[in-house]
Scaffold this motif. Sequence first.
Motif, short mmCIF file in Angstrom:
data_model
loop_
_atom_site.label_atom_id
_atom_site.label_comp_id
_atom_site.label_asym_id
_atom_site.label_seq_id
_atom_site.Cartn_x
_atom_site.Cartn_y
_atom_site.Cartn_z
N THR A 178 0.82 -1.22 0.00
CA THR A 178 0.00 0.00 0.00
C THR A 178 0.85 1.26 0.00
O THR A 178 0.52 2.23 -0.69
CB THR A 178 -0.96 -0.02 1.21
OG1 THR A 178 -1.79 -1.18 1.10
CG2 THR A 178 -1.83 1.22 1.25
N ILE A 179 1.95 1.25 0.74
CA ILE A 179 2.79 2.46 0.79
C ILE A 179 3.79 2.52 -0.36
O ILE A 179 4.46 3.53 -0.55
CB ILE A 179 3.51 2.64 2.15
CG1 ILE A 179 4.53 1.52 2.42
CG2 ILE A 179 2.48 2.74 3.28
CD1 ILE A 179 5.29 1.68 3.73
N GLY A 180 3.86 1.45 -1.14
CA GLY A 180 4.71 1.45 -2.33
C GLY A 180 6.17 1.15 -2.08
O GLY A 180 7.04 1.53 -2.87
N TRP A 181 6.46 0.42 -1.01
CA TRP A 181 7.84 0.04 -0.72
C TRP A 181 8.14 -1.33 -1.30
O TRP A 181 8.12 -2.34 -0.61
CB TRP A 181 8.10 0.04 0.78
CG TRP A 181 8.26 1.40 1.38
CD1 TRP A 181 8.14 2.61 0.76
CD2 TRP A 181 8.57 1.69 2.75
NE1 TRP A 181 8.34 3.63 1.65
CE2 TRP A 181 8.61 3.10 2.89
CE3 TRP A 181 8.80 0.91 3.88
CZ2 TRP A 181 8.88 3.74 4.08
CZ3 TRP A 181 9.07 1.54 5.08
CH2 TRP A 181 9.12 2.94 5.19
N SER A 182 8.43 -1.38 -2.59
CA SER A 182 8.79 -2.65 -3.22
C SER A 182 10.28 -2.76 -3.47
O SER A 182 10.76 -3.79 -3.95
CB SER A 182 8.03 -2.82 -4.54
OG SER A 182 8.34 -1.77 -5.43
N SER A 183 11.04 -1.71 -3.13
CA SER A 183 12.49 -1.76 -3.29
C SER A 183 13.16 -0.86 -2.24
O SER A 183 12.50 0.01 -1.64
CB SER A 183 12.89 -1.26 -4.69
OG SER A 183 12.71 0.14 -4.77
N TYR A 184 14.44 -1.06 -2.08
CA TYR A 184 15.19 -0.24 -1.13
C TYR A 184 15.14 1.24 -1.52
O TYR A 184 15.01 2.11 -0.65
CB TYR A 184 16.66 -0.69 -1.03
CG TYR A 184 17.43 0.25 -0.14
CD1 TYR A 184 17.33 0.14 1.24
CD2 TYR A 184 18.19 1.29 -0.67
CE1 TYR A 184 17.98 1.03 2.08
CE2 TYR A 184 18.84 2.19 0.16
CZ TYR A 184 18.74 2.06 1.53
OH TYR A 184 19.37 2.96 2.36
N ASP A 185 15.24 1.54 -2.81
CA ASP A 185 15.26 2.94 -3.25
C ASP A 185 14.00 3.69 -2.83
O ASP A 185 14.08 4.85 -2.41
CB ASP A 185 15.44 3.03 -4.77
CG ASP A 185 16.81 2.56 -5.22
OD1 ASP A 185 17.75 2.53 -4.39
OD2 ASP A 185 16.96 2.21 -6.40
N GLU A 186 12.84 3.04 -2.94
CA GLU A 186 11.58 3.68 -2.52
C GLU A 186 11.59 3.92 -1.00
O GLU A 186 11.18 4.97 -0.53
CB GLU A 186 10.39 2.81 -2.92
CG GLU A 186 10.21 2.74 -4.43
CD GLU A 186 9.45 1.51 -4.88
OE1 GLU A 186 9.33 0.54 -4.10
OE2 GLU A 186 8.99 1.52 -6.04
N TYR A 187 12.04 2.93 -0.26
CA TYR A 187 12.16 3.04 1.20
C TYR A 187 13.08 4.21 1.57
O TYR A 187 12.73 5.06 2.38
CB TYR A 187 12.69 1.73 1.78
CG TYR A 187 13.25 1.84 3.17
CD1 TYR A 187 12.45 1.68 4.29
CD2 TYR A 187 14.61 2.11 3.36
CE1 TYR A 187 12.96 1.79 5.57
CE2 TYR A 187 15.14 2.22 4.64
CZ TYR A 187 14.32 2.06 5.74
OH TYR A 187 14.84 2.18 7.01
N GLU A 188 14.27 4.24 0.96
CA GLU A 188 15.26 5.27 1.31
C GLU A 188 14.73 6.68 1.01
O GLU A 188 14.87 7.58 1.84
CB GLU A 188 16.57 5.04 0.55
CG GLU A 188 17.64 6.07 0.90
CD GLU A 188 18.90 5.93 0.08
OE1 GLU A 188 19.96 6.33 0.57
OE2 GLU A 188 18.82 5.44 -1.06
#
Length: 197
Positions: A178-188
């Motif tokens: 839902t928050i769109g964290w499918s990769s480290y780059d999005e998280y960072e």
Amino acid sequence: MMLPREITAADFIEHTTPAVKALFDAIAEEQARYEPLRTAFQSAHEMHYADFITADLQEDFDDQQVQHKYAQAAEAKMQALLVSQSLEVLCGAVLQIGKQGISLILKDGDRYSKGRVIGSQPLSNVVWYGRNQAMHWEAGPPTNKHTKRCFETLAKEFGPQFEFKDSPRNMAWDILITIGWSSYDEYEKDMHEILDN
């Protein structure tokens, strides 16, 4: 003991990067393993459940045979649920690290109001309470009013996957999707936005 300076967002993100990258790599591997297994177990459940219904309605089957077919359907359903456990634990670990960064860097009043908006809630709020649910899901629906409110809002805005039903479950994977964290780059990117402001 006093630290020589405050921990910064850059410090936190830099020093947790290897762990979070490893978690996202493991999540990708688990997703690839999970999807075919889930599909297979769901198909098996549907087939066994249809056999159970047919057997229950026909005179040719005795009670023991009917119960056996029901047990097969129930086992397939449980296996479909169990294969998601490692994926949900990994996603919960990502939320845990995000929540730790929020705890370390932000003051109390800012912890629930930073980052882009997810539906109608700030991202830091969803990460904070999503982590709480992921760490304590086996105890059943949350008792904390803020966690309840967060999930009620998510259910209203994003769907029934965020509703608390009879069987408790870890919703960390649903949160990351839902928050769109499918990769480290999005998280960072999001963690910088939350912690740098």
